[in-house]
Design a protein around this motif. Sequence first.
Motif, PDB file in Angstrom:
ATOM      1  N   ASP A  99      -6.492  -6.727  -9.706  1.00  0.00           N
ATOM      2  CA  ASP A  99      -6.772  -5.300  -9.539  1.00  0.00           C
ATOM      3  C   ASP A  99      -6.658  -4.851  -8.089  1.00  0.00           C
ATOM      4  O   ASP A  99      -6.165  -3.752  -7.809  1.00  0.00           O
ATOM      5  N   ASP A 100      -7.117  -5.689  -7.150  1.00  0.00           N
ATOM      6  CA  ASP A 100      -7.058  -5.293  -5.745  1.00  0.00           C
ATOM      7  C   ASP A 100      -5.614  -5.175  -5.265  1.00  0.00           C
ATOM      8  O   ASP A 100      -5.263  -4.259  -4.519  1.00  0.00           O
ATOM      9  N   LEU A 101      -4.764  -6.098  -5.721  1.00  0.00           N
ATOM     10  CA  LEU A 101      -3.349  -6.026  -5.351  1.00  0.00           C
ATOM     11  C   LEU A 101      -2.685  -4.800  -5.968  1.00  0.00           C
ATOM     12  O   LEU A 101      -1.844  -4.143  -5.327  1.00  0.00           O
ATOM     13  N   ALA A 102      -3.055  -4.489  -7.204  1.00  0.00           N
ATOM     14  CA  ALA A 102      -2.489  -3.299  -7.856  1.00  0.00           C
ATOM     15  C   ALA A 102      -2.887  -2.036  -7.110  1.00  0.00           C
ATOM     16  O   ALA A 102      -2.072  -1.108  -6.944  1.00  0.00           O
ATOM     17  N   ALA A 103      -4.124  -1.990  -6.631  1.00  0.00           N
ATOM     18  CA  ALA A 103      -4.571  -0.817  -5.870  1.00  0.00           C
ATOM     19  C   ALA A 103      -3.819  -0.703  -4.549  1.00  0.00           C
ATOM     20  O   ALA A 103      -3.424   0.401  -4.137  1.00  0.00           O
ATOM     21  N   ARG A 104      -3.597  -1.830  -3.892  1.00  0.00           N
ATOM     22  CA  ARG A 104      -2.841  -1.798  -2.626  1.00  0.00           C
ATOM     23  C   ARG A 104      -1.401  -1.358  -2.843  1.00  0.00           C
ATOM     24  O   ARG A 104      -0.838  -0.605  -2.037  1.00  0.00           O
ATOM     25  N   LEU A 105      -0.812  -1.801  -3.947  1.00  0.00           N
ATOM     26  CA  LEU A 105       0.566  -1.400  -4.234  1.00  0.00           C
ATOM     27  C   LEU A 105       0.632   0.083  -4.579  1.00  0.00           C
ATOM     28  O   LEU A 105       1.558   0.796  -4.158  1.00  0.00           O
ATOM     29  N   ALA A 106      -0.354   0.564  -5.337  1.00  0.00           N
ATOM     30  CA  ALA A 106      -0.374   1.986  -5.692  1.00  0.00           C
ATOM     31  C   ALA A 106      -0.528   2.862  -4.461  1.00  0.00           C
ATOM     32  O   ALA A 106       0.024   3.975  -4.395  1.00  0.00           O
ATOM     33  N   ALA A 107      -1.232   2.370  -3.446  1.00  0.00           N
ATOM     34  CA  ALA A 107      -1.422   3.146  -2.219  1.00  0.00           C
ATOM     35  C   ALA A 107      -0.114   3.337  -1.455  1.00  0.00           C
ATOM     36  O   ALA A 107      -0.013   4.236  -0.605  1.00  0.00           O
ATOM     37  N   LEU A 108       0.894   2.525  -1.762  1.00  0.00           N
ATOM     38  CA  LEU A 108       2.190   2.651  -1.090  1.00  0.00           C
ATOM     39  C   LEU A 108       3.098   3.683  -1.753  1.00  0.00           C
ATOM     40  O   LEU A 108       4.150   4.017  -1.196  1.00  0.00           O
ATOM     41  N   ALA A 109       2.730   4.173  -2.921  1.00  0.00           N
ATOM     42  CA  ALA A 109       3.578   5.136  -3.632  1.00  0.00           C
ATOM     43  C   ALA A 109       3.838   6.400  -2.812  1.00  0.00           C
ATOM     44  O   ALA A 109       4.990   6.869  -2.741  1.00  0.00           O
ATOM     45  N   PRO A 110       2.827   7.013  -2.168  1.00  0.00           N
ATOM     46  CA  PRO A 110       3.116   8.199  -1.347  1.00  0.00           C
ATOM     47  C   PRO A 110       4.086   7.902  -0.194  1.00  0.00           C
ATOM     48  O   PRO A 110       4.889   8.767   0.173  1.00  0.00           O
ATOM     49  N   GLU A 111       4.025   6.688   0.322  1.00  0.00           N
ATOM     50  CA  GLU A 111       4.951   6.328   1.396  1.00  0.00           C
ATOM     51  C   GLU A 111       6.390   6.284   0.873  1.00  0.00           C
ATOM     52  O   GLU A 111       7.324   6.705   1.570  1.00  0.00           O
ATOM     53  N   LEU A 112       6.562   5.776  -0.331  1.00  0.00           N
ATOM     54  CA  LEU A 112       7.905   5.766  -0.922  1.00  0.00           C
ATOM     55  C   LEU A 112       8.397   7.189  -1.142  1.00  0.00           C
ATOM     56  O   LEU A 112       9.581   7.491  -0.922  1.00  0.00           O
ATOM     57  N   THR A 113       7.507   8.083  -1.559  1.00  0.00           N
ATOM     58  CA  THR A 113       7.890   9.495  -1.746  1.00  0.00           C
ATOM     59  C   THR A 113       8.395  10.083  -0.436  1.00  0.00           C
ATOM     60  O   THR A 113       9.428  10.777  -0.404  1.00  0.00           O
ATOM     61  N   ARG A 114       7.689   9.804   0.646  1.00  0.00           N
ATOM     62  CA  ARG A 114       8.112  10.333   1.951  1.00  0.00           C
ATOM     63  C   ARG A 114       9.441   9.727   2.394  1.00  0.00           C
ATOM     64  O   ARG A 114      10.271  10.411   2.998  1.00  0.00           O
TER      65      ARG A 114
END
Length: 461
Positions: free
Chosen positions: A214-229
């Motif tokens: 779960d912690d890794l999934a949360a860290r990966l999800a936090a990178l989604a806005p960076e991919l959008t930018r």
Amino acid sequence: MTATHARPHSGARGRAGVARGVRVFAALVLLPLPLVVAVLPAAFAAGGGGTRRWFGGRGESQRAEAQAAKDAAAAAFYELDTAQRDLRISIETITAVDSSPGARRVADEFAALGRRIDEVSHVYITAVDAHDLDRDGLEASVAARARTELTRAKDELVRVKGELDRFAQGLGPLLDKAETQLARLAPAVERARQALLAASNALDAARGSGLRADDLAARLAALAPELTRLNEGAGRHGVAETLQRADRVVRDAEAVRAEAERLPERAAEIDKRLVSLRTRAQALTTRTGGVEPVLSELRRRFTAACWQDLQPVPDQAAENVRQAEEKLKEAAKARDEQRWPDATALLGTVRALLNSTDEAVSAAGDRLRRLDAVAKDPEQEIQRTRFAIRDAQRLAMAGRNTPDPRHARPLDDAVARLDRAVAGLEGRHPDYWHFLTETETVRQGVAGVVAQIRSERGTGA
């Protein structure tokens, strides 16, 4: 820089057509040269250039010279406009990448050049609009004046073109740097996308093996806005910022990928440590039970000074083992809940408690063995210490007639301290533990003197 100006003129034939031709020509100078060449014949035909009537004599010679001056000015105007357009692309490249004072200064200088270009372009267009060289009955004086003004306009265009060329030559380092960063942009963004994809795949594989992560999934999800930018591009966020963002995404995504790939191994390692530490705790419980008989033997045979510091060992060891077993239960629960950092931290605490207990339990048995040995034969300990002192004394005298006081004094003190320790063995109940600690201290002090001598003589031998 604009060139779409109509010029008034007189004449009985083709006035509207000639005016259109001038406007078309002025617009054509903004086109690339091949396109201008292709379009010019039709433009002049539409403007009435093919119906112009010429008159012989000096007037026609002046008209021809004026026309030549006009053509030269038009060529200079076109060259300046082309150079400005090309240079504007370079300036935009630099300012998109570089926000340094040097880049801002270059942009300001280019803007100033642009204002001068507008000025000389206005002079040129005004000169073109002021003189209709196709007019019937063009006076020689008017043609001469047109030639003079157009030549002056051409010279100004050429002069500013020279300034523009010199300015462009100085852009080399900044432009090279900007182009290098732009060349890095697309690969950097692609690396970031691939790193995110690899992290996602690794996370899916870990979950497929029954691990939540779960912690890794949360860290990966936090990178989604960076991919959008990143997908929004450097045009919106700037080249430098986009490159930094891409590098950061690669770094964070690779960390997630590495941890996800190692997760099954980490879980197996924690399981192994849980079993190992449980076994060790059980063994220490058994060994702790043997400390009390050792203490009883020490109390029976040796003075209180030899064993008093060991009195708390049985109770402290039992408490440490109890705490270790509690922490092991907490670690097992954290592992079942897949709280890997918590499980790892708790296992570290268990290990520290067991290490401390092991040392204390071992110390009691080691104390009894050492005291037994020295009680039977103290001479062995005495000779061991005297040998260390004599060896140091020989080293201190090597190559000298008299020893250095800095070395001789601590060695003399070591001899005296050993003699006092030996004297302390006399009597009915000698303190053998004090004797052992004294000889150990003497040997440590002597070793320090030896190390000092070797350091001063530049040798480690």
